[in-house]
Design a protein around this motif. Structure first.
Motif, PDB file in Angstrom:
ATOM      1  N   LEU B 202      61.422  27.195  10.207  1.00 47.11           N
ATOM      2  CA  LEU B 202      60.654  27.896  11.230  1.00 47.11           C
ATOM      3  C   LEU B 202      59.690  28.895  10.589  1.00 47.11           C
ATOM      4  N   LYS B 203      60.159  29.583   9.548  1.00 47.94           N
ATOM      5  CA  LYS B 203      59.291  30.525   8.843  1.00 47.94           C
ATOM      6  C   LYS B 203      58.097  29.786   8.264  1.00 47.94           C
ATOM      7  N   GLU B 204      58.372  28.614   7.691  1.00 47.94           N
ATOM      8  CA  GLU B 204      57.329  27.790   7.085  1.00 47.94           C
ATOM      9  C   GLU B 204      56.305  27.382   8.148  1.00 47.94           C
ATOM     10  N   LEU B 205      56.815  26.952   9.307  1.00 44.30           N
ATOM     11  CA  LEU B 205      55.921  26.526  10.385  1.00 44.30           C
ATOM     12  C   LEU B 205      55.058  27.696  10.853  1.00 44.30           C
ATOM     13  N   ILE B 206      55.667  28.856  10.993  1.00 41.63           N
ATOM     14  CA  ILE B 206      54.921  30.024  11.450  1.00 41.63           C
ATOM     15  C   ILE B 206      53.872  30.416  10.416  1.00 41.63           C
ATOM     16  N   LYS B 207      54.270  30.356   9.133  1.00 37.76           N
ATOM     17  CA  LYS B 207      53.346  30.731   8.065  1.00 37.76           C
ATOM     18  C   LYS B 207      52.126  29.807   8.069  1.00 37.76           C
ATOM     19  N   LYS B 208      52.429  28.523   8.136  1.00 35.45           N
ATOM     20  CA  LYS B 208      51.357  27.528   8.119  1.00 35.45           C
ATOM     21  C   LYS B 208      50.429  27.731   9.311  1.00 35.45           C
ATOM     22  N   SER B 209      51.052  27.993  10.448  1.00 31.29           N
ATOM     23  CA  SER B 209      50.251  28.156  11.662  1.00 31.29           C
ATOM     24  C   SER B 209      49.427  29.422  11.604  1.00 31.29           C
ATOM     25  N   GLU B 210      50.011  30.455  10.998  1.00 37.03           N
ATOM     26  CA  GLU B 210      49.255  31.690  10.890  1.00 37.03           C
ATOM     27  C   GLU B 210      48.074  31.531   9.942  1.00 37.03           C
ATOM     28  N   GLU B 211      48.265  30.700   8.910  1.00 38.86           N
ATOM     29  CA  GLU B 211      47.132  30.423   8.014  1.00 38.86           C
ATOM     30  C   GLU B 211      46.000  29.769   8.799  1.00 38.86           C
ATOM     31  N   ARG B 212      46.380  28.864   9.680  1.00 35.63           N
ATOM     32  CA  ARG B 212      45.359  28.232  10.528  1.00 35.63           C
ATOM     33  C   ARG B 212      44.695  29.266  11.422  1.00 35.63           C
ATOM     34  N   GLN B 213      45.537  30.149  11.935  1.00 36.28           N
ATOM     35  CA  GLN B 213      45.015  31.209  12.793  1.00 36.28           C
ATOM     36  C   GLN B 213      44.040  32.092  12.017  1.00 36.28           C
ATOM     37  N   ILE B 214      44.405  32.363  10.748  1.00 37.68           N
ATOM     38  CA  ILE B 214      43.546  33.177   9.893  1.00 37.68           C
ATOM     39  C   ILE B 214      42.170  32.546   9.817  1.00 37.68           C
ATOM     40  N   ILE B 215      42.191  31.247   9.575  1.00 37.40           N
ATOM     41  CA  ILE B 215      40.930  30.538   9.442  1.00 37.40           C
ATOM     42  C   ILE B 215      40.156  30.610  10.746  1.00 37.40           C
ATOM     43  N   LYS B 216      40.914  30.508  11.853  1.00 36.22           N
ATOM     44  CA  LYS B 216      40.266  30.586  13.161  1.00 36.22           C
ATOM     45  C   LYS B 216      39.741  31.993  13.432  1.00 36.22           C
ATOM     46  N   ASN B 217      40.524  32.993  13.068  1.00 34.15           N
ATOM     47  CA  ASN B 217      40.178  34.366  13.444  1.00 34.15           C
ATOM     48  C   ASN B 217      39.431  35.146  12.371  1.00 34.15           C
ATOM     49  N   GLY B 218      39.315  34.581  11.182  1.00 34.03           N
ATOM     50  CA  GLY B 218      38.645  35.319  10.114  1.00 34.03           C
ATOM     51  C   GLY B 218      39.628  35.763   9.057  1.00 34.03           C
ATOM     52  N   ILE B 219      39.162  35.652   7.797  1.00 31.24           N
ATOM     53  CA  ILE B 219      40.036  36.028   6.690  1.00 31.24           C
ATOM     54  C   ILE B 219      39.894  37.523   6.440  1.00 31.24           C
ATOM     55  N   LYS B 220      41.003  38.228   6.618  1.00 32.51           N
ATOM     56  CA  LYS B 220      40.985  39.671   6.443  1.00 32.51           C
ATOM     57  C   LYS B 220      40.991  39.959   4.934  1.00 32.51           C
ATOM     58  N   THR B 221      39.881  40.485   4.444  1.00 32.35           N
ATOM     59  CA  THR B 221      39.707  40.618   3.001  1.00 32.35           C
ATOM     60  C   THR B 221      39.641  42.086   2.594  1.00 32.35           C
ATOM     61  N   VAL B 222      40.476  42.459   1.662  1.00 35.80           N
ATOM     62  CA  VAL B 222      40.470  43.836   1.179  1.00 35.80           C
ATOM     63  C   VAL B 222      39.918  43.865  -0.243  1.00 35.80           C
ATOM     64  N   ILE B 223      38.988  44.773  -0.469  1.00 33.57           N
ATOM     65  CA  ILE B 223      38.446  44.918  -1.827  1.00 33.57           C
ATOM     66  C   ILE B 223      38.985  46.214  -2.409  1.00 33.57           C
ATOM     67  N   ILE B 224      39.714  46.112  -3.506  1.00 35.59           N
ATOM     68  CA  ILE B 224      40.221  47.336  -4.112  1.00 35.59           C
ATOM     69  C   ILE B 224      39.842  47.431  -5.588  1.00 35.59           C
ATOM     70  N   GLY B 225      39.976  48.638  -6.100  1.00 38.04           N
ATOM     71  CA  GLY B 225      39.673  48.886  -7.504  1.00 38.04           C
ATOM     72  C   GLY B 225      39.574  50.378  -7.695  1.00 38.04           C
ATOM     73  N   ARG B 226      39.690  50.794  -8.912  1.00 39.80           N
ATOM     74  CA  ARG B 226      39.565  52.240  -9.141  1.00 39.80           C
ATOM     75  C   ARG B 226      38.122  52.635  -8.890  1.00 39.80           C
ATOM     76  N   PRO B 227      37.867  53.927  -8.757  1.00 41.18           N
ATOM     77  CA  PRO B 227      36.501  54.362  -8.443  1.00 41.18           C
ATOM     78  C   PRO B 227      35.476  53.879  -9.470  1.00 41.18           C
ATOM     79  N   ASN B 228      34.291  53.588  -8.919  1.00 42.64           N
ATOM     80  CA  ASN B 228      33.131  53.363  -9.778  1.00 42.64           C
ATOM     81  C   ASN B 228      33.176  52.110 -10.642  1.00 42.64           C
ATOM     82  N   VAL B 229      33.843  51.076 -10.147  1.00 45.53           N
ATOM     83  CA  VAL B 229      33.785  49.807 -10.879  1.00 45.53           C
ATOM     84  C   VAL B 229      32.821  48.845 -10.198  1.00 45.53           C
TER      85      VAL B 229
END
Lengths: 618, 452
Positions: B202-229
């Motif tokens: 069930l976890k696998e099914l939910i994960k897979k489905s959420e990946e599809r949802q991600i694609i449908k809803n947009g990939i939430k992307t975080v950009i990180i790094g120390r200052p000034n790179v």
């Protein structure tokens, strides 16, 4: 002589119907084919068991008779499922069939307002779609304001053994051949059902040394909540366990075509849960053995009931089959097994009050509604009696809900879903079974019994006292706190539970799986009756689960409060799916809740229906 | 009149300044109160606006204004709560999900209006419109029930349910026929096995489905790094606009900035973060903490490093935080001499970029495409939950499974554990639209030999 209510049939449904009406001061006539067969147990000599035992407790809570009468005549009592959770525990009695009848007949004969008459009812007197009496086969007419039909297996009853089929009821009594065709003419859909019973064996011909003893519970248990222990039987007569074997199975397979069932002589639909032994051998051909119980029927005669061995084989095959069993090699069969077919009405044609939709003041209960079982019959008989009385008095009917009783589950299933095979109550039919326990039937239903008038003030006050005590003990546990002192933690160590780190109320402490209420005697005075302690303990230990069930139940009840008028024109409501429309027209549910349980009616149909109702109301 | 509490996002989901989430029903106030840090909302007056935070457990999600409107002077005539939160997709969805976790049901289209009508708030002409809407909904759900879910998903769910059905019927038969000694008494070990298997599937099914949802809803992307790179430069190059404040003074990007780009038909929601480093500046510290918390939430983490420098303590600090989260490592400033050394790490996705050249970050774009298999998205695997309703019931079933596990670990009797297992069965049935009680009885009598 004019009666208020005529009850047709003196089986377990009829008895409860008679007694409840008579006790509510209505003038009652019981018409029965044979007074000697009143309160007869034509099949198994036991009362109760999972779900059914809880029904018996509910009958007692509401003021019926079955529990008390069983207590008086029991041969053994057994609490079942004791190793499982509290929701599924249930009491079962082996009852002395003779004593049961005698005791019940005494109760009926001592009851004011109740006359008993032998006779078979041929027709009902109907005036303007309202029943006003009965006509006997002797053409005698008796008038009444209401009629309750509890005809059991007698409607066009036919006994089947092998290839023979004979008209008649269980004891070779005359069948009632006119009433069901009459009902059909009134518009009832008649269905044909079948059931069966195993052979009876003479006790003195049995070699018990080859069998396993099955005892009941050691304690003296009773079905009734009232203090009738003094009257209750304390017999502890054992049953015996045996198994079929390869030889038995070969005999059955060799003669299969001779059985009524497999020879094609049966028209009725048999119960799924009660297959005959030939059914078991055919359908579960991989099983090497099937278990059977040899149960005593009475102390006054010698018959033993061979549970698990119901069959419709001819007599000579039954002899062979029985003699193939270990311990029964020389057994004498005192009564052969048979199958019985009978007419019933379509239970979708009755209301949740058990009044028929077609004929006013006509009620039906028990096997005529498609159920099987003494307890199911008694529960319906009681409710039919109560509702007929309430209607005569111009009062609101008593409709028990699915979250408050097994009787409520039973009647709701009958009128909402109908039956295809004889209906038996099972715990799995109750979605809120954690609320419908053996221990709390009085807490659920006594109030109703008292309001209706079947529970006396005296008994009711005792009940109120019990409720108070339960609350008192619960509060005591909530208010008493234990702290991680050295001496307390030493006590806990002796109880094999981990020491405290913080203070905790006894209420919370009791939730530890390894702790029982009796352990708490170390900290508080537990001078309470056992049933009170049990109730408090269950409520605390299972609090989370009970709460969950109650939340589920509340969702159901919200829809239950919305009434659907009986004259609603479903064809005039646009957008309901056609399948749902047909079902709604057929069943005419009383509430939105009932409508939602009809198979084929979808949530979308329920939304449309509620919008329509609202619109109409404006 | 209605027993359940419903919720919906009332504003368009996107990058507006604020979003409004509306909750209606008898539990709406207590429900919102349970995730609110501020005044006790159950005690405030009707028609008031209250300032505070929405929290998930102990963690604040967003600063909000909550309007309390008590029955009957509301749109639906029920208690209504409106949460005004910041307009980003992420906090809005998070709050919305949290409300559902706490027991609110996602409203069906038009359901607030339907309630308004049923509770006598709006008139008949308006109600006609509601009827039309309900109808369209009905047709759609009927068609869906008949054809939509048939096929792979139904088969998949049915396998789960059959496993459970056998166990349930066995438990039931043990209860209803306690003295049938030849029927195997189901053991807790049997149940444990099924619970564990189901949980994984069930976890696998939910994960897979959420990946599809991600694609449908947009990939939430975080950009990180120390200052000034060069994080903000990369973000801006992607966005092709100056949304983040880009300076050369360390720590100037303090607010989390969002923007989104459409990327081969898929939306990439970009979240820039304050630079991560140890700091004594209180304002900056809050930003740093917030950046770190965003990592857990993201579908994609892009770590920006300066290729021109050796790894600093701050870089190592960051890399440690993300090393198990499959990030894309961007070695920026590849127009300069590369001094960086990553041989102590095992990252799968490393690209080299600069923001000075026109196509300097193409390598990053390619890597994102590769990572989300954007090129092969039309594959024929339909074994996933396609809508929120299905996902909702699957998650409910998973919760029931966890409850069953808890009961199991508390050594409760089998029929108590079964209460939760039945709910799993029922919720899986809700996905495919099957009714359970009769089904279970049929199974019981078909598989177990009992009777008189």
């Amino acid at each position: 002589m004019n009666y208020d209510v005529i009850v047709v049939g003196g089986g377990h449904a009829g008895i409860e119907a008679c007694l409840s009406c008579a006790r509510l001061n209505h003038k009652i006539l019981l018409v029965t084919g044979n007074i000697e067969n009143i309160a007869d147990m034509p099949c198994n000599p036991s009362i109760g068991g999972p779900a059914k035992g809880i029904v018996v407790r509910e009958i007692d809570a509401l003021g019926g008779e079955m529990a008390k009468n069983t207590d008086k005549s029991s041969l053994q009592m057994k609490m079942l499922n004791t190793k499982k959770g509290p929701a599924v525990r249930a009491l079962r009695a082996q009852a002395d069939k003779v004593l049961y009848k005698e005791e019940m007949l005494k109760t009926l004969q001592n009851q004011d307002n109740l006359d008993i008459k032998e006779g078979l009812v041929k027709e009902l007197i109907i005036e303007d779609k309202k029943v006003t009496g009965v006509i006997l086969e002797t053409e005698e007419q008796i008038k009444s304001k209401a009629v309750i039909l509890t005809t059991g297996t007698y409607l066009k009853g036919a006994i089947l053994v092998g290839s023979t089929k004979k008209e008649g009821g269980p004891h070779g009594e005359k069948a009632s051949n006119y009433l069901s065709p009459f009902l059909e003419k009134l518009g009832f859909n008649i269905i044909r059902l079948k059931t069966g019973t195993p052979p009876r064996i003479e006790k003195s011909s049995v070699d018990f040394s080859k069998m396993t003893i099955e005892n009941g519970s050691d304690e003296d248990l009773t079905f009734s909540y009232d203090n009738t222990t003094a009257l209750a039987s304390t017999h502890k007569i054992p049953c015996h366990l045996i198994y079929t074997n390869e030889k038995t199975h070969n005999i059955i397979k060799g003669h299969l075509n001779e059985s009524s069932m497999y020879g094609g002589y049966v028209e009725g639909v048999g119960p799924r849960y009660c297959p005959s032994i030939e059914d078991k051998v055919v359908r579960f051909s991989d099983k090497e053995r099937h278990q059977l119980f040899l149960e005593p029927e009475s102390l006054s005669y010698d018959d033993m009931y061979l549970q698990g061995f119901s069959t419709s084989m001819p007599y000579y095959v039954q002899e062979e089959m029985v003699h193939s069993l270990s311990g029964l090699e020389n057994a004498k069969i005192t009564k052969y097994a048979y199958a019985i077919e009978y007419d019933a009405i379509d239970s979708k044609q009755i209301k949740p009050t058990l009044e028929t939709k077609l004929i006013e003041n006509l009620y039906t209960a028990g096997q005529i509604n498609g159920t099987s079982g003494y307890e199911e019959a008694a529960g319906q008989g009681l409710l039919a009696g109560i509702n007929a009385s309430l209607k005569l008095e111009g009062k609101e009917p008593l409709i028990l809900k699915r979250n408050e009783s097994y009787i409520g589950v039973l009647i709701d299933d009958l009128v909402t879903k109908g039956v295809k095979d004889p209906y038996r109550l099972l715990t799995s039919r109750a979605e809120y079974r954690l609320l419908l326990r053996d221990d709390n039937a009085d807490l659920r239903l006594r109030e109703y019994g008292h309001n209706v008038g079947l529970i006396s003030d005296e008994i009711y006050n005792k009940f109120l006292l019990k409720k108070e005590k339960i609350e008192e003990l619960t509060n005591l546990l909530k208010e008493t706190k234990i702290t991680p002192k050295k001496e307390i933690n030493e006590k806990l160590k002796k109880m094999n539970t981990s020491p405290l780190k913080d203070g905790v109320t006894l209420y919370e402490f009791l939730k530890r799986p390894e702790i029982t209420l009796n352990n708490l005697e170390e900290f508080i005075n537990l001078d309470y009756d056992d049933d009170i302690k049990k109730e408090v303990e269950i409520n605390i230990k299972y609090e989370g689960y009970i709460k969950k069930s109650m939340e589920e139940a509340e969702k159901m009840l919200a829809l239950e409060d919305k009434n659907l008028p009986l004259d609603i024109n479903y064809d005039a409501i646009p957008n309901i799916a056609s399948e749902a429309k047909e079902k709604l027209k057929e069943i005419r549910p009383l509430t939105l809740g009932q409508a939602s349980r009809i198979s084929g009616v979808n949530p979308a149909d329920i939304s449309i229906l509620s919008v329509y109702l609202k619109k109409k109301g404006e | 009149m209605f027993n359940d509490t419903i919720t919906a996002i009332s504003t368009k989901l996107g990058n507006s300044a604020i979003s409004i989430i509306r909750v209606s029903g008898k539990d709406s106030i207590s429900l919102v109160n349970s995730i609110f840090r501020g005044k006790d909302l159950t005690k405030v007056d009707s028609h008031t606006i209250n300032y505070g935070y929405i929290k998930d457990g102990k963690e604040d999600i967003d600063e909000v204004l909550v309007s309390i409107m008590k029955s009957p002077r509301t749109y639906t005539k029920e208690d209504i709560v409106e949460i005004n939160c910041h307009g980003g997709v992420s906090p809005t969805l998070k709050i919305f999900e949290l409300l559902q976790e706490k027991g609110a049901r996602k409203a069906e289209p038009g359901e607030f209006t339907k309630r308004a009508f049923l509770n006598g708030r709006i008139d008949l002409t308006e109600a006609e419109a509601v009827m039309d809407m309900i109808n369209s909904k009905t047709d759609r759900s009927r068609k869906e029930a008949l054809s939509g879910i048939e096929g792979n998903l139904r088969k998949y769910i049915t396998t789960f349910r059959n496993k459970l059905k056998y166990i349930l019927a066995n438990i039931e038969v043990n209860i209803d026929y306690p003295e049938y000694y030849d029927i195997e008494e189901i053991t807790k070990e049997d149940i444990k096995k099924v619970i564990e298997e189901l949980e994984i599937d069930l976890k696998e099914l939910i994960k897979k489905s959420e990946e599809r949802q991600i694609i449908k809803n947009g990939i939430k992307t975080v950009i990180i790094g120390r200052p000034n790179v060069g994080k903000s430069s990369i973000l801006n190059t992607l966005l092709k606009e100056d949304k983040a404040i880009v300076t050369d003074i360390e720590g100037t990007t303090r607010d989390i900035v969002e923007g989104s780009i459409i990327f081969d038909g898929i939306e990439l929601s970009l979240i820039d973060t304050a630079g991560i480093r140890e700091t004594d500046n209180i304002v900056e510290k809050i930003g740093v903490e917030k950046s770190l918390s965003l990592i857990d939430d993201a579908n994609l983490i892009i770590v920006v490093l300066n290729g021109n420098e050796k790894l600093t303590e701050n870089d190592i600090y960051i890399l440690d935080k993300v090393k198990d989260k499959n990030p894309i490592i961007v070695l920026n400033k590849n127009d300069l001499e590369q001094k960086i050394d990553l041989k102590d790490y095992k990252f799968k996705h490393i690209v080299s970029t600069n923001t000075k050249e026109i196509n300097g970050i193409d390598s990053l774009k390619e890597e994102i495409k590769k990572m989300f298999k954007l090129n092969e998205i039309e594959e024929d695997d339909y074994t996933y939950l396609t809508n929120d309703r299905q996902l909702f019931y699957a998650k409910k079933a998973l919760n029931n499974l966890n409850d069953a596990k808890t009961s199991f670990n508390n050594d409760e009797p089998i029929d108590i554990i079964e209460i939760d297992l039945k709910s799993v069965f029922e919720n899986l049935g809700n996905i495919t639209g099957e009714n359970y009680s009769e089904e279970l009885l049929d199974e019981l009598f078909a598989n177990f030999c009992v009777g008189k």
